[in-house]
Structures are given as structure tokens and as C-alpha cells.
Design a protein around this motif. Sequence first.
Motif, mmCIF file in Angstrom:
data_model
loop_
_atom_site.group_PDB
_atom_site.id
_atom_site.type_symbol
_atom_site.label_atom_id
_atom_site.label_comp_id
_atom_site.label_asym_id
_atom_site.label_seq_id
_atom_site.Cartn_x
_atom_site.Cartn_y
_atom_site.Cartn_z
ATOM 1 N N GLN A 949 -26.801 62.663 6.865
ATOM 2 C CA GLN A 949 -26.101 64.205 6.910
ATOM 3 C C GLN A 949 -24.626 64.397 6.274
ATOM 4 O OE1 GLN A 949 -26.569 65.068 10.913
ATOM 5 N NE2 GLN A 949 -28.887 64.533 11.043
ATOM 6 N N ASN A 950 -23.946 63.295 6.516
ATOM 7 C CA ASN A 950 -22.496 63.285 5.732
ATOM 8 C C ASN A 950 -22.047 61.435 5.741
ATOM 9 O OD1 ASN A 950 -19.545 63.670 6.141
ATOM 10 N ND2 ASN A 950 -19.492 63.756 8.272
ATOM 11 N N PRO A 951 -21.769 61.062 4.804
ATOM 12 C CA PRO A 951 -21.996 59.389 3.732
ATOM 13 C C PRO A 951 -20.182 59.986 4.546
ATOM 14 C CG PRO A 951 -22.619 61.223 2.279
ATOM 15 C CD PRO A 951 -22.249 62.394 3.488
ATOM 16 N N VAL A 952 -19.723 60.477 4.608
ATOM 17 C CA VAL A 952 -18.076 60.246 4.504
ATOM 18 C C VAL A 952 -17.647 59.520 5.853
ATOM 19 C CG1 VAL A 952 -15.962 61.650 4.193
ATOM 20 C CG2 VAL A 952 -18.254 62.573 2.941
ATOM 21 N N PHE A 953 -16.022 59.099 5.444
ATOM 22 C CA PHE A 953 -15.703 58.469 6.509
ATOM 23 C C PHE A 953 -14.134 58.405 6.675
ATOM 24 C CE2 PHE A 953 -16.250 55.387 3.510
ATOM 25 C CZ PHE A 953 -15.159 54.078 3.523
ATOM 26 N N ARG A 954 -13.381 58.604 7.639
ATOM 27 C CA ARG A 954 -12.259 58.513 7.635
ATOM 28 C C ARG A 954 -11.444 57.259 8.368
ATOM 29 N NH1 ARG A 954 -8.123 62.090 6.075
ATOM 30 N NH2 ARG A 954 -6.653 62.005 7.410
ATOM 31 N N LEU A 955 -10.331 56.113 8.260
ATOM 32 C CA LEU A 955 -10.141 55.384 9.167
ATOM 33 C C LEU A 955 -8.561 55.588 9.062
ATOM 34 C CD1 LEU A 955 -10.600 52.948 10.333
ATOM 35 C CD2 LEU A 955 -9.318 51.759 8.442
ATOM 36 N N GLU A 956 -7.685 56.235 10.182
ATOM 37 C CA GLU A 956 -6.502 56.429 10.517
ATOM 38 C C GLU A 956 -5.479 54.971 10.821
ATOM 39 O OE1 GLU A 956 -6.449 59.722 12.466
ATOM 40 O OE2 GLU A 956 -6.747 61.138 11.331
ATOM 41 N N LEU A 957 -3.801 55.396 11.050
ATOM 42 C CA LEU A 957 -3.622 54.046 11.686
ATOM 43 C C LEU A 957 -3.583 53.041 10.947
ATOM 44 C CD1 LEU A 957 -3.212 55.246 15.793
ATOM 45 C CD2 LEU A 957 -1.409 56.067 13.928
ATOM 46 N N VAL A 958 -4.292 52.801 9.335
ATOM 47 C CA VAL A 958 -4.131 51.878 8.852
ATOM 48 C C VAL A 958 -2.944 50.291 8.797
ATOM 49 C CG1 VAL A 958 -4.922 50.457 6.822
ATOM 50 C CG2 VAL A 958 -5.939 52.664 8.064
ATOM 51 N N ASP A 959 -3.471 49.637 8.812
ATOM 52 C CA ASP A 959 -2.073 48.495 9.039
ATOM 53 C C ASP A 959 -1.673 47.932 7.979
ATOM 54 O OD1 ASP A 959 -0.156 46.666 9.712
ATOM 55 O OD2 ASP A 959 -2.078 45.066 10.037
ATOM 56 N N PRO A 960 -0.126 49.091 7.297
ATOM 57 C CA PRO A 960 0.261 48.531 5.505
ATOM 58 C C PRO A 960 0.152 46.694 5.831
ATOM 59 C CG PRO A 960 0.984 49.378 6.759
ATOM 60 C CD PRO A 960 0.152 49.817 8.264
ATOM 61 N N ASN A 961 0.389 46.263 6.666
ATOM 62 C CA ASN A 961 0.654 44.568 6.889
ATOM 63 C C ASN A 961 0.030 43.889 5.678
ATOM 64 O OD1 ASN A 961 3.969 45.301 7.623
ATOM 65 N ND2 ASN A 961 1.964 45.699 9.343
ATOM 66 N N ASP A 962 -1.715 44.211 6.076
ATOM 67 C CA ASP A 962 -2.379 43.791 5.538
ATOM 68 C C ASP A 962 -3.613 44.372 5.013
ATOM 69 O OD1 ASP A 962 -3.768 40.992 4.944
ATOM 70 O OD2 ASP A 962 -4.593 40.576 7.193
ATOM 71 N N SER A 963 -4.422 43.307 4.080
ATOM 72 C CA SER A 963 -5.889 44.036 3.368
ATOM 73 C C SER A 963 -6.486 44.291 4.698
ATOM 74 C CB SER A 963 -6.029 43.091 1.747
ATOM 75 O OG SER A 963 -5.190 43.063 0.856
ATOM 76 N N ILE A 964 -6.964 45.579 4.618
ATOM 77 C CA ILE A 964 -8.254 45.931 5.216
ATOM 78 C C ILE A 964 -10.204 45.782 4.035
ATOM 79 C CG2 ILE A 964 -9.153 47.871 6.787
ATOM 80 C CD1 ILE A 964 -6.241 46.917 7.614
ATOM 81 N N VAL A 965 -10.441 44.897 5.523
ATOM 82 C CA VAL A 965 -12.275 44.780 4.973
ATOM 83 C C VAL A 965 -12.847 45.918 6.025
ATOM 84 C CG1 VAL A 965 -13.912 43.584 4.407
ATOM 85 C CG2 VAL A 965 -11.411 41.929 4.040
ATOM 86 N N ILE A 966 -14.207 46.951 5.469
ATOM 87 C CA ILE A 966 -15.049 47.817 5.508
ATOM 88 C C ILE A 966 -15.876 47.940 5.527
ATOM 89 C CG2 ILE A 966 -15.201 50.038 6.014
ATOM 90 C CD1 ILE A 966 -12.850 51.199 5.101
ATOM 91 N N ALA A 967 -16.673 47.069 5.893
ATOM 92 C CA ALA A 967 -18.253 46.576 5.306
ATOM 93 C C ALA A 967 -19.528 47.162 5.990
ATOM 94 C CB ALA A 967 -17.622 44.899 5.504
ATOM 95 N N VAL A 968 -20.218 47.031 5.796
ATOM 96 C CA VAL A 968 -21.717 47.436 6.292
ATOM 97 C C VAL A 968 -22.257 46.268 6.690
ATOM 98 C CG1 VAL A 968 -24.222 48.248 5.705
ATOM 99 C CG2 VAL A 968 -22.480 49.070 4.254
ATOM 100 N N ARG A 969 -22.304 47.077 8.104
ATOM 101 C CA ARG A 969 -23.125 46.142 9.068
ATOM 102 C C ARG A 969 -24.655 46.317 9.249
ATOM 103 N NH1 ARG A 969 -21.452 45.621 15.209
ATOM 104 N NH2 ARG A 969 -23.314 46.958 15.269
#
Length: 998
Positions: A949-969
Motif C-alpha cells: 500500500q505504501n512503500p515510502v518512509f521518512r526518518l526525521e531528526l536524523v543524527d548528522p554526526n554519524d552514518s545511519i543504517v536502515i535495514a529490513v528485519r
Amino acid sequence: MRIRGNHPTPGHPTAREPRYPQILEVLEPLPAPATTCPPDVNGVPDNPELLLQERAWLHALARHLVRPHEAPDELAQDTLAAAMTQPAPHTTGLRRWLAGILRKQLAGRRRAEHRRRTRESKLASSPDAPPTLDVVARFEVQRDVGNAVLSLAEPYRTTVLLRYWEELPPAAIGERMQVPVETVRTRLKRGLAQLRERLDQTHGGDRSAWAVPLALALPQPIAATVTPLLVFAKVSLMTMWFKLLATGLAVAATVWLLLTQPWATIDPPPRLEQHAQAPTTAPAGDLVHDANAPTKAPPPNAERTPIASPPAPVTLVVTGTVVDATTNAPLAAVPVQLLTWATGTVNTEGLTAADGTFTLRDTRGGKAELRQLVVRALDYAPMRKDVSYEPPPTAPQTIELGTLPLVRGTLFAGRVIDQQGLGVANAELLLPLESFFGGFGGPQDMLNRTALLGHTDATGAFQLTEPIAPDTRHQNLLFAVPAHGLGWCTLETTNERREVHDLVIRLRPTGDARVLVEDPKGRPVANARVRALPRYGPIGSRRGWRKEVPGPEPLRQLFVGHTAPDGTLAFPNLPIGERNHWNSGTVANQYELWVDAEGYAWQALQPFELDPAHEQNLTFRLVATREMTVTIFVRNDVGTPIPDALVVVDGLGPVQGRTNAAGIAELTVRSAPSLAIRATCANHREAQTRIVIAPDAPSAQQTLTLDRTRTFSGRVVDQLGTPAAGMSLWVDQKKVATTDDQGSFQVEDFPLGERRVVIATPPAEDPVRWTGGQVPQTVDAAHGPVTFVMQRRLGSIDVRATIVDAATGQPLEPAEAHLRLRLQQNYLIPKRIETALGLVTATSTPAGHWQLVVRTATGQQGALEFSLTEGQPPTDLRLELPLPGTITGRLTFVGVAPPENLILEVHHASSVGTRSLGRPGVWAVDPSGQAMENGQGFGSPALKLQPAQNPVFRLELVDPNDSIVIAVRSRVLVGETTVRVKPGQLSEVVIEVRARQD
């Protein structure tokens, strides 16, 4: 009874009004107290303290004798002054003597007032009366008062108009403006003070320039003038000019009384209460009489009733100073209350002085009870501070609380919605007032004591009635309780004033359960009381606890009921909680059944789990009540039987007995699901245990071991020999002693033999100051006193860290801050700190390598590492926090079809300092097909979405001090991306989801 002096004539100011004879006739037949005040050679009482002790009674008498326009406080003060210069009675009672002086003072005042009015009346009717220009001047003053009222800033203008234009009492004003009644009174006092100041400025500082013309504009008596002015004002609202005129006339009549007259009060005087058949203790200074009694005097030999009870002795005195937390300026006229913690009853209350100080005297002593001090100031978050009370043997207990800083706090507004996103009307907004951490390791039972901060309207919207400050009591939780259901959310509170208008509280999902209660033969049991006890945070209790869910009545009714004649009971809409972020093993839908049925034993708790998709059918089989034999063997620590030891077995009530020469006690008790067994004996430590009884078991056996004991003493010092006060000593997981100011301790029942002793720091002390090293670790009481040496971390450096925005340099307020000391490779031990706008302070910091981690309410976060050495001067640090970024993304499926549900996790790519906050970012949840999998708290936040139905996601207030990993569980799918956002920038990513190959 007559007032001695000139006989009054009808209409004369000394003529008694109908309500006065009742009070005066009660005063006349007073018996003479045992305490009199003999005069000295000069005719002045030689013990003026006795007169001062009657000051409260005299003020109460004056308040009930004077007319509405007369000043009772001045009358009582003049009476005391006159009594100081007159011979005191030898035989007449002291209060009767003072009452006679007061009546003479009152009669003299009224004669003087009558003569003054007569002279003014003759002057007004004479040919030399003031010219018509005085009428214009008086009208201009009335207009100035009306303008001054309308020019007041909010909320003072509305409060003054509601009180003196709408004629509403403070309680009704508080209900309309949704503020406490103490706040209304404070606003009235401050509003009238501003009116005086503005009118003084308008007339060059000469108060008589506006007070006298305004008084002349109000014909005497003043009380008869207020009502016609109000009627005239309300029927004259035709134009804006008439509105201003009406407001000036109506408000001026009442405001003049409060601005210029010392006897004026905001609230009407309290009504007299009727005596009960059994005498009750009246508050000090109150005059109690029968309002319905006939006016004729009692017979000469009638039993006489004292006017007031003697004042209750003061048992507790609490002092402190209320200041602004930011400016440290004292706060005056702030309401302060002292309550009984268990019941919430107000014991005493008062206002702070001009320097912010207060002194509360509590007369409700007796048993040791925890008190709570509540401080509420306008535009500040309320402060609640616990005060321990121990009954004093002789003198009152005095507690000095020192400086109490008030913070502005965060004012929240938002909506309460259900699972479908619709607004929930008439839901109560509750703030927890105490924090409890249960067996799951997280906050539990948070509804035990709450404060009501408002209700939702018909659309589900709400505005809290008071701001909220950071406090460990409420654990940043806010609850919404409608007629059916329950919801809560996590707050981000601040010390400085901040307003949040988009807070959303979603009601928890629910499940249904149906319970069937049967007797031991399988027959239904009617009218059995059944409770469903939640075992999840933050509203439930620890497993095995028999404690009903607290809170408002609609909420409690969700978890309790009685079985019908067929033995069944339905629990519709039981709330499903959330997994505890402190312990990943907790279950969000776990409950336990507590069943009570007449004639049956105390039943064991039966666990069950709710299924939101299906109704849960449960059967509870009762255990029959019967008798059984319990044999208890009591031995000491070397295995020798202990004769004549007291044994208590408690199942469905305590049963006790003593051991025989062989150390055996046999007791007959009623069977219960479990039994608590306890044994005690002189020169031995008490032992206790609980055993579970199997169904239909005819008997049970248990052995208890009581350790032999003796007196043991010693000291606790650091490596420099300095005494360590407040340290607690623990043996076998039991606290046995606490060191005094000299570091000394003594234990009367220390167990014999070699024992391991664990020494813990006091709760009020910063744990980082001690290394945990201790010598010796094991002791034997037979070897005599022992000195324990604790290792203290050296160094005492004050650290100040300035927190600013990396782009603008503006100070930022930390919403969360941690300072930790490194041990080996990890930062483990926390240091207590204080936070304010743009500043983090840590005093007396030991030497070592430290890490400061900060996150603000706006999502900015960062970490700073630094080292301190012994003898180093105070250190000033600077931590610049960049703006957080935003990540938007889309899922694409390669070689596989989109599943029905999919979970996305996010975490930091490396172990940077900010990872300890657990906030790599915050998911922006789309209500259509997306939901949080386990909240936004500690750990890795996860987003549950429906990719078809909705494959789009949004992550706010992301920490710019480090790389961020987004993964499927997932067990069958794999997909991952790593991205680093720039401060304040938006990054777009695409995650390709494929079938897992391994």
C-alpha cells in the motif's frame, strides 16, 4: 445585654443590627479562664505575651462584629494597644475583659464615623457646596479607572472583569479559565496592584488625587451604591462610549474598595458554622456559634460554651525560599501548601514574602507521615517536594528546605485519538506524581497518584492547565483516560518555557477476554470477584502482586467485575500495553487473573495473554478450603536444633507456635496456594521463606536456618582516613547498618562466622566518587571491631559545558544529557549534572576520562570527550550541536513480491557517543498503513509498514554526526542502506529488497 455608654437611637451607627446580638450574647456569659493577667505597679499588664496569644481569637471576634465597611484588623489592633495600657482583671476572664475593650473601641469608632458623615452631609447641602466642576472631576476619575482596567494585560484584565463586572467568585473564574483557584486569587492581587500603580502614575503619584474624587462619587453607604451602578452599567451598553462609561462606573465602585480600603477582601468572609452535638475542634481563631439559635439570652445557670477551642500545638515547621530558576530572583506572593502525602489533605498553606521566603506551621501531628510541599506560581510549572515528618517528643520538628527554584516548563496542547484516528471527547489528562520501577526494570504502576491537568473537548483537542517541568516522578509520561479505554505518550519536557501544540495521544489497542469461574467439582460460581491485573508498563504492577489498577473510576472498572449466575464474566476492551524498553523480554499483552469467591481459599494468580484478534476464553478452577499440617524444622547455621523458637505460618491468616526440644514445630493451618513461614529466636537472625502448596496436599515440611548472631562494630573511612558517613552495610542481601557522621556503625545481630560485607554509597551521594574498592571484603564478628577502607576517586574539578547551535552560536537547552566516566573501554559510571539553557554543570568531578552526551528538544545531539587530572582548575568546555537532517526513502522489490507487512530498523553505523541516547532518528509515521513496532524509546526504533500500500518512509531528526543504517528485519528478505545526512539537509535513498540467499 447592653453596650455601655450612650444609648443608641434608631439609625444611629451604634445601633445593633439583627446579626450582632447573637454573637454578643454568647460573649457575655463566658466563664473566667484560669489564666488572668495581673497588673504591675504602673497599671500595665506584666505579661503581655498572654495578650498576644489571644490575638487570633480577637481578630475572629472583630471580623464577626464589624459591618461590611468597617476594618476588623484595625479594630483588633487598637484593642490590643488599649489593653496594653490598662489594668488587667484579677477575677474577670481575660477574653471577657478584651471583649469589653473591643466593644468600647467599636462604639467609639461608630460615633466618630456618624459625626463625620453628618458634617459632610451638612457641607454638601450648604450654599457653599463644591462647584459643578467637581462633578466633572469625579467623572474623569471614574473614566480613568475604567480605562486602567481595560488596559491591563491578560490574564489580569479578564480576571478583574470576571470578578467585579460579572460578579463571579474565584472558584467559578478558575473553572471558566481552567486554572487553579489559587492562581485566580494571585491574578486578582497582582491586577489590583497594577491598577494602583497606573492610577498613581496618571495622577503624579498623589493617590488622594484619584481616591478622594472616586470616593465622593460613591454615595454612602458604599454597599448600597454598587448594585445600582451595576444595573445602570448593564442597561447602558449601547455604544462603545457607553461600554467604557459602564465599565468605569461598575468596576470603579468595587475596585475603589480594594484599592483604597484596608478592610476590603477579595472573597466574602467565611460563614459561621453551627455547633454539633459532640464538640469538635475548630481551627485556631475561628468563632463558632449556632446560627439558628434564638436571640434571647440563656438562663443564668445554663451551661456556657467557650467561643473557640484553644489553638492546636504546632508539630512541624517548614521553611524555604522560592526563586526563579533562571534569574535566581525571589518570587513573592506565591501560594505554598503542605499536604499529607497519602491522602492529599491540605494541612496548612500560605504565601511567600517579598524576599520569596515562607514559613508553614503544621498542627496536624500524631503519627509519622510523609508530607508533600506544593508550590504553584503564575506562569511556572508546579513544584512538588516530599517532606518526611517524625512526631517530635517536645519541640516542633523544623525542616529547612533551602532554595526552591521554579522553572517555566513546557505547556502542552494537542489531541487524543482512537485507533482509527478519530478524536476522543471528554478524556482526562493525567500526569503521574510518583515513579515506581517494577520487576521488569521499567516504570510501573504510574497511575497510583496523578494530577488532573485538563479534559478533551468534543473533537478530542486539549490544552493542559499547567506547564510540566522535567521530573523523575512522571517519567515524561502523560496519560489520557476517556470513559472507555486508555492511552499514554512520552513527553519532551524543558526547564525554559516552551509550548507544544501538536502532541498526539493515541489510545492503546484492546483485546477481549471471557472468564468462567468453577468450583472444585466444575460447577459455575456466581458473584465471584475477578480482577484482570496488567503486568506491562507503565500502568501494571510486578508479577505476583495483588494490587488493583489505580486511577479514575472508569479506568478501574475496566479491570474488575463479578461473575454472573452462570459463572462467566466478560472483560471487553482490556488495554494492550507496550514492550518495556528496559527489558526486551517483556510481553505487552500479559495479564494475571485474581479471583476471590466466598468460602474459598486465597487463590493463586493465573496468567494469560490477550489476543487482539480473538476473544480469550479462560477457565478458573477454585481450590477448596481445607486444613493441613505443616512441619517446620528450625536449625542454626551449624545444624543444631533450636528449641523454643517462635514460628509463624501465614496463608489465610497467621498461625503461630514454638519449637520443641528437637527444634520441630507442627502447626495446623488452612490450605492456601502458598504459605509464608517465619521463625525467630533470641541471639539468632530471623529467617523466612514462602512455599507453594500442591493441590490436595495433606501436609508440608520446611526447614529454616537461623544464623547465630553477636554485636559487631567498626568504622568506614576512605584511603586518606576521612570518615565515610551514610554508607550502608549489607550482609546476605540484607541491610544491617548505616554509618554515622564519624563513619562508625554497630550491628546488634551480626551473624557469626566469616561473612562477606558489601558497602554501598548513600543514595544522596554521587556514586562516581567511589571506585568500589573495599578492604576487607569478608569479616568475622568474633575477631572484634573492623575498619573498612573504601577507595575514593581523587580530584574535585568543576566542569561547565556550554551547549550552542553549530550554525548560529545560540544557546540550546538540553532535553537529555549524560556525563559518564570511562572504565577500561566503556563509559559506564554516570555523574550527576545540572542542566539549564545553554549550560551543563558538573561540580566536584573526579579525575578521569569523561564523555558528555547531549540531545535537545529540537533533535540536535552530539558528544564531547575530555580528560580531567587531579588538581586541575575549573574547566569550561563548548559543545556545538548541528541541526538534524531528514531521510526520505522508498522500498523496491527485486525478484520478490511485496509482503503484507515489513519492519524497518535504524541504528548508528559506528559506536559514537550519541548512540547511547538511542536516537539515530525518529520515524514519521503515516497513519495509512504504518505504525511503530516498539515505540520511540530506548533501543533501535522500528517501523512496521505495508509495502504493497505504501512503500515510502521518512526518518526525521536524523543524527548528522554519524552514518545511519536502515535495514529490513526479516527471516526471508534482506535489504539495507547506509547514509550520512548533512546538517539540516534532506537525503533521499532507495532500498532494494531481495530474497535472503543464506
